[in-house]
Design a protein around this motif. Structure first.
Motif, PDB file in Angstrom:
ATOM      1  N   GLU A  74       0.578  -1.050  -0.137  1.00 19.54           N
ATOM      2  CA  GLU A  74       0.138  -0.051  -0.168  1.00 19.54           C
ATOM      3  C   GLU A  74       0.883   1.077  -0.045  1.00 19.54           C
ATOM      4  OE1 GLU A  74      -1.092   0.708   4.955  1.00 19.54           O
ATOM      5  OE2 GLU A  74      -2.359  -1.219   3.961  1.00 19.54           O
ATOM      6  N   GLU A  75       1.661   0.755   0.840  1.00 21.50           N
ATOM      7  CA  GLU A  75       2.810   2.579   0.991  1.00 21.50           C
ATOM      8  C   GLU A  75       3.233   2.718  -0.507  1.00 21.50           C
ATOM      9  OE1 GLU A  75       7.055   3.100   1.009  1.00 21.50           O
ATOM     10  OE2 GLU A  75       6.946   1.753   2.828  1.00 21.50           O
ATOM     11  N   PHE A  76       3.561   1.406  -1.975  1.00 26.24           N
ATOM     12  CA  PHE A  76       3.661   2.498  -3.383  1.00 26.24           C
ATOM     13  C   PHE A  76       2.201   3.474  -3.874  1.00 26.24           C
ATOM     14  CE2 PHE A  76       3.821   2.414  -7.473  1.00 26.24           C
ATOM     15  CZ  PHE A  76       5.400   3.006  -8.053  1.00 26.24           C
ATOM     16  N   LEU A  77       0.960   3.369  -3.503  1.00 25.90           N
ATOM     17  CA  LEU A  77      -0.065   3.837  -3.547  1.00 25.90           C
ATOM     18  C   LEU A  77       0.189   5.287  -3.433  1.00 25.90           C
ATOM     19  CD1 LEU A  77      -3.007   1.086  -3.230  1.00 25.90           C
ATOM     20  CD2 LEU A  77      -1.728   1.514  -5.673  1.00 25.90           C
ATOM     21  N   PHE A  78      -0.030   5.703  -2.126  1.00 23.86           N
ATOM     22  CA  PHE A  78       0.275   6.796  -1.754  1.00 23.86           C
ATOM     23  C   PHE A  78       1.784   7.682  -2.367  1.00 23.86           C
ATOM     24  CE2 PHE A  78      -2.215   4.194   0.969  1.00 23.86           C
ATOM     25  CZ  PHE A  78      -3.194   5.469   0.889  1.00 23.86           C
ATOM     26  N   ARG A  79       3.049   6.621  -2.318  1.00 23.46           N
ATOM     27  CA  ARG A  79       3.955   7.137  -3.203  1.00 23.46           C
ATOM     28  C   ARG A  79       3.796   7.466  -4.729  1.00 23.46           C
ATOM     29  NH1 ARG A  79      10.003   3.646  -3.586  1.00 23.46           N
ATOM     30  NH2 ARG A  79      11.164   5.711  -3.971  1.00 23.46           N
ATOM     31  N   THR A  80       2.766   6.535  -5.427  1.00 17.23           N
ATOM     32  CA  THR A  80       2.866   7.837  -6.256  1.00 17.23           C
ATOM     33  C   THR A  80       2.367   8.565  -6.340  1.00 17.23           C
ATOM     34  OG1 THR A  80       2.614   5.248  -7.225  1.00 17.23           O
ATOM     35  CG2 THR A  80       1.713   6.188  -8.711  1.00 17.23           C
ATOM     36  N   GLY A  81       1.026   9.091  -5.681  1.00 16.20           N
ATOM     37  CA  GLY A  81       0.222   9.897  -5.664  1.00 16.20           C
ATOM     38  C   GLY A  81       0.965  10.818  -5.793  1.00 16.20           C
ATOM     39  N   LEU A  82       2.136  11.474  -4.279  1.00 13.41           N
ATOM     40  CA  LEU A  82       3.119  11.683  -4.244  1.00 13.41           C
ATOM     41  C   LEU A  82       3.521  12.932  -5.885  1.00 13.41           C
ATOM     42  CD1 LEU A  82       3.766  10.987  -0.749  1.00 13.41           C
ATOM     43  CD2 LEU A  82       2.828  13.830  -1.779  1.00 13.41           C
ATOM     44  N   GLY A  83       4.480  10.904  -6.253  1.00 14.13           N
ATOM     45  CA  GLY A  83       5.113  11.478  -7.598  1.00 14.13           C
ATOM     46  C   GLY A  83       4.210  11.842  -8.554  1.00 14.13           C
ATOM     47  N   ILE A  84       3.224  12.129  -8.309  1.00 13.45           N
ATOM     48  CA  ILE A  84       2.130  12.687  -9.753  1.00 13.45           C
ATOM     49  C   ILE A  84       2.257  13.826  -9.586  1.00 13.45           C
ATOM     50  CG2 ILE A  84      -0.122  12.726 -10.291  1.00 13.45           C
ATOM     51  CD1 ILE A  84      -0.691  10.017 -10.449  1.00 13.45           C
ATOM     52  N   LEU A  85       2.058  14.586  -7.736  1.00 11.36           N
ATOM     53  CA  LEU A  85       1.764  15.828  -7.497  1.00 11.36           C
ATOM     54  C   LEU A  85       3.412  16.383  -8.026  1.00 11.36           C
ATOM     55  CD1 LEU A  85      -0.217  15.440  -4.450  1.00 11.36           C
ATOM     56  CD2 LEU A  85      -0.770  15.845  -6.660  1.00 11.36           C
ATOM     57  N   ARG A  86       4.189  15.514  -7.350  1.00 11.50           N
ATOM     58  CA  ARG A  86       6.010  16.298  -8.738  1.00 11.50           C
ATOM     59  C   ARG A  86       6.238  16.180  -9.080  1.00 11.50           C
ATOM     60  NH1 ARG A  86      10.699  16.079  -5.530  1.00 11.50           N
ATOM     61  NH2 ARG A  86      12.674  16.248  -7.165  1.00 11.50           N
ATOM     62  N   LEU A  87       5.222  15.725 -10.481  1.00 12.20           N
ATOM     63  CA  LEU A  87       5.430  15.536 -12.100  1.00 12.20           C
ATOM     64  C   LEU A  87       4.763  17.020 -11.873  1.00 12.20           C
ATOM     65  CD1 LEU A  87       6.150  14.420 -14.596  1.00 12.20           C
ATOM     66  CD2 LEU A  87       4.375  13.232 -14.539  1.00 12.20           C
ATOM     67  N   TYR A  88       3.689  16.715 -11.079  1.00  6.86           N
ATOM     68  CA  TYR A  88       2.656  18.164 -12.062  1.00  6.86           C
ATOM     69  C   TYR A  88       3.097  19.436 -11.256  1.00  6.86           C
ATOM     70  CZ  TYR A  88       1.279  15.244 -16.166  1.00  6.86           C
ATOM     71  OH  TYR A  88       1.115  14.362 -16.902  1.00  6.86           O
ATOM     72  N   GLU A  89       4.174  19.404 -10.367  1.00 10.62           N
ATOM     73  CA  GLU A  89       4.226  20.852  -9.031  1.00 10.62           C
ATOM     74  C   GLU A  89       3.949  22.653 -10.163  1.00 10.62           C
ATOM     75  OE1 GLU A  89       6.386  21.847  -5.202  1.00 10.62           O
ATOM     76  OE2 GLU A  89       7.021  20.729  -6.888  1.00 10.62           O
ATOM     77  N   ASP A  90       4.958  22.336 -10.562  1.00  6.73           N
ATOM     78  CA  ASP A  90       4.745  23.805 -10.599  1.00  6.73           C
ATOM     79  C   ASP A  90       3.807  24.264 -11.934  1.00  6.73           C
ATOM     80  OD1 ASP A  90       7.377  23.785 -10.103  1.00  6.73           O
ATOM     81  OD2 ASP A  90       8.142  22.931 -12.720  1.00  6.73           O
ATOM     82  N   ILE A  91       2.924  23.193 -12.399  1.00  8.40           N
ATOM     83  CA  ILE A  91       1.213  23.565 -12.579  1.00  8.40           C
ATOM     84  C   ILE A  91       0.626  23.964 -11.845  1.00  8.40           C
ATOM     85  CG2 ILE A  91      -0.711  22.962 -14.645  1.00  8.40           C
ATOM     86  CD1 ILE A  91       1.292  21.248 -16.050  1.00  8.40           C
ATOM     87  N   LEU A  92       0.530  22.523 -10.502  1.00  5.52           N
ATOM     88  CA  LEU A  92      -0.956  22.716  -9.870  1.00  5.52           C
ATOM     89  C   LEU A  92      -0.458  24.554  -9.506  1.00  5.52           C
ATOM     90  CD1 LEU A  92      -0.255  19.183  -8.920  1.00  5.52           C
ATOM     91  CD2 LEU A  92      -2.478  19.798  -9.786  1.00  5.52           C
ATOM     92  N   LEU A  93       0.850  24.482  -8.977  1.00  8.67           N
ATOM     93  CA  LEU A  93       1.196  26.044  -8.174  1.00  8.67           C
ATOM     94  C   LEU A  93       0.090  26.929  -8.974  1.00  8.67           C
ATOM     95  CD1 LEU A  93       4.783  25.489  -7.059  1.00  8.67           C
ATOM     96  CD2 LEU A  93       3.051  25.726  -4.944  1.00  8.67           C
ATOM     97  N   GLN A  94       0.177  27.130 -10.041  1.00 10.67           N
ATOM     98  CA  GLN A  94      -0.150  28.513 -10.574  1.00 10.67           C
ATOM     99  C   GLN A  94      -2.024  27.948 -10.964  1.00 10.67           C
ATOM    100  OE1 GLN A  94       1.351  30.946 -11.545  1.00 10.67           O
ATOM    101  NE2 GLN A  94       3.200  29.047 -11.110  1.00 10.67           N
ATOM    102  N   MET A  95      -2.438  26.993  -9.945  1.00  9.69           N
ATOM    103  CA  MET A  95      -4.389  26.842 -10.099  1.00  9.69           C
ATOM    104  C   MET A  95      -5.193  27.349  -8.499  1.00  9.69           C
ATOM    105  SD  MET A  95      -4.456  23.079 -12.009  1.00  9.69           S
ATOM    106  CE  MET A  95      -3.552  23.430 -13.834  1.00  9.69           C
ATOM    107  N   ASP A  96      -6.324  27.207  -9.002  1.00  5.62           N
ATOM    108  CA  ASP A  96      -7.177  27.123  -8.114  1.00  5.62           C
ATOM    109  C   ASP A  96      -7.792  25.687  -7.361  1.00  5.62           C
ATOM    110  OD1 ASP A  96      -9.184  27.070  -9.565  1.00  5.62           O
ATOM    111  OD2 ASP A  96      -9.762  29.363  -9.620  1.00  5.62           O
ATOM    112  N   PHE A  97      -8.691  26.455  -6.345  1.00  3.55           N
ATOM    113  CA  PHE A  97      -8.942  24.739  -5.968  1.00  3.55           C
ATOM    114  C   PHE A  97      -9.178  24.161  -6.987  1.00  3.55           C
ATOM    115  CE2 PHE A  97     -12.784  22.417  -4.494  1.00  3.55           C
ATOM    116  CZ  PHE A  97     -12.359  21.790  -3.453  1.00  3.55           C
TER     117      PHE A  97
END
Length: 445
Positions: free
Chosen positions: A363-386
């Motif tokens: 199960e740890e890898f499921l949440f690690r994958t989620g963080l990986g996705i957020l890291r991949l798109y961090e720059d884009i997500l920082l420019q977005m609203d809710f």
């Protein structure tokens, strides 16, 4: 009234619209117009020979680019020598740019082909290792560093199902015969449902029975990998998916059918035989994390979200604060990812690679994958609203590649204050139990 000539009446404009008869005087030919112009002005137009207009053109773009070299119509002033030279220069520049683009595209295609051949060679060599060395000595080799590294690179499709089955295990001791028993029960239920189903019957049923109903499973199957057209009605895997899901609802009426299960079952069916897919499916859903989510155990789900946020803040502090500023909680995007094990959110081949390592790490890898996705798109997500963040994470870009995602996943450190995922989660569970004790009512005297 003057009769219209048959030739005119058969004109397309007359036949199609039939409103205003076309004029009898037909449009003049361009040559006639030119002759009339020459007669009026006394000027004779001599078009230059084709060879004079275009010399040494090696590259002829498929567009109107070359029109810039053409001389103007006879009724317009001719180009000056300077203008003609400028147009020639502009044309040469456009051709050069087009050549550059073409060469760049060709290099890109060659690179993709080289990478594809390399990947196929790696898969072929890895398959030999898995078949001849690892699988015959599974228990002794599965935890070795060499196998774990090979596992991270992705399992060859030919051994993927076998490795998944071995990694998931069969703690429930389900046999193919047991699957047939529950499948026959499901078929009996469906038969009686189709014969006697009514609003009253469904109203009197329990929640689990309602969710196990034929109609709900049918509806979800139709929405499972719709682009593949293999699980929809009439598709080769429709009945198979229906059977596995139906048998499971009879096997685990306490869980019943929950939306999202169809994606997990579908991925297993694509990699395993029917009975083996059911065995892996039942055992996979019996893991603590999956059971918590599919039973909608809110208390346990909140613990998983809390543990996720610990590592979210540790690895991506800037994005974590950005999400906090909008009160964007993990449940908004994690629930869909966990319920379907990313098979709905990611391209299928990439989702299978996530499953490979999930079967290795749990199960740890499921949440690690989620963080990986957020890291991949961090720059884009920082420019977005809710709203835009929620929409983006619900439907991820289709051009996401395994190399980029796994590079980001590898960069995620699943350690907080020297505590790993299991320790952080255990401490959250312990805090919860102690909190329950402190808030329990005092015994009556």
């Amino acid at each position: 009234t003057k009769e219209l000539k048959p030739a005119v009446q058969s004109a397309p404009g007359w036949k199609l619209f039939g409103k205003v008869p076309p004029r009898e005087n037909l449009p003049k030919d361009s040559k006639i117009i030119q002759q009339e112009y020459e007669a009026r002005t006394g000027r004779m137009y001599k078009p230059p020979p084709p060879s004079a207009r275009r010399k040494n053109i090696e590259f002829e773009p498929l567009s109107t680019t070359a029109l810039i070299l053409e001389d103007r119509p006879a009724n317009l002033p001719a180009k000056s020598v300077e203008e003609a030279l400028r147009h020639r220069q502009e044309y040469d520049e456009m051709v050069a740019e087009a050549k550059k683009r073409e060469i760049k595209e060709a290099h890109k295609r060659k690179k993709i082909m080289r990478e594809r051949f390399k990947q196929e060679e790696n898969i072929a060599s890895a398959m030999v290792i898995w078949v001849n060395e690892i699988l015959p000595n599974w228990e002794g080799m599965r935890a070795t560093r060499r196998v774990r590294e090979l596992w991270w690179q992705g399992l060859p499709p030919s051994v993927r199902g076998k490795v998944w089955s071995l990694a998931v295990g069969n703690e429930l001791n389900i046999t193919p015969e047991l699957y047939e028993i529950f499948l026959s029960r499901a078929k009996e239920r469906w038969k009686s449902f189709s014969e006697t189903s009514s609003e009253n019957d469904i109203e009197g049923a329990s929640v689990a029975d309602r969710e196990a109903s034929l109609e709900l499973i049918k509806l979800d199957i139709s929405r499972t990998f719709p682009s593949l057209y293999i699980f929809q009605k009439g598709g080769p895997y429709h009945d198979l998916l229906h059977s596995v899901l139906g048998a499971y609802t009879c096997y685990r009426p306490d869980v019943g059918y929950v939306q999202g299960m169809s994606f997990i079952a579908a991925v297993l069916i694509l990699n395993l035989e029917e009975a083996d897919a059911f065995i892996a499916f039942a055992n996979l859903l019996n893991k603590p994390c999956q059971l918590a989510f599919f039973r909608v155990d809110h208390s346990m789900m909140l613990k998983y979200f809390a543990a996720f946020e610990v590592f979210f803040e540790e690895n991506l502090p800037k994005l974590f604060l950005h999400f906090k500023s909008y009160s964007l909680t993990p449940d908004i995007y994690l629930i869909d990812w966990i319920f379907t094990l990313y098979s709905k959110s990611l391209p299928l081949d990439l989702a299978c690679r996530v499953w490979d390592v999930f079967c290795r790490d749990g199960e740890e890898f499921l949440f690690r994958t989620g963080l990986g996705i957020l890291r991949l798109y961090e720059d884009i997500l920082l420019q977005m609203d809710f709203i835009h963040i929620a929409q983006f994470l619900t439907k991820l870009p289709e051009d996401i590649t395994s190399e980029k995602l796994f590079s980001c996943i590898a960069a995620i450190q699943m350690q907080n204050s020297n505590k790993k995922w299991a320790q952080v989660f255990a401490s959250l569970m312990k805090d919860n139990k102690e909190g329950d004790k402190n808030h329990s009512p005092a015994p009556k005297s």
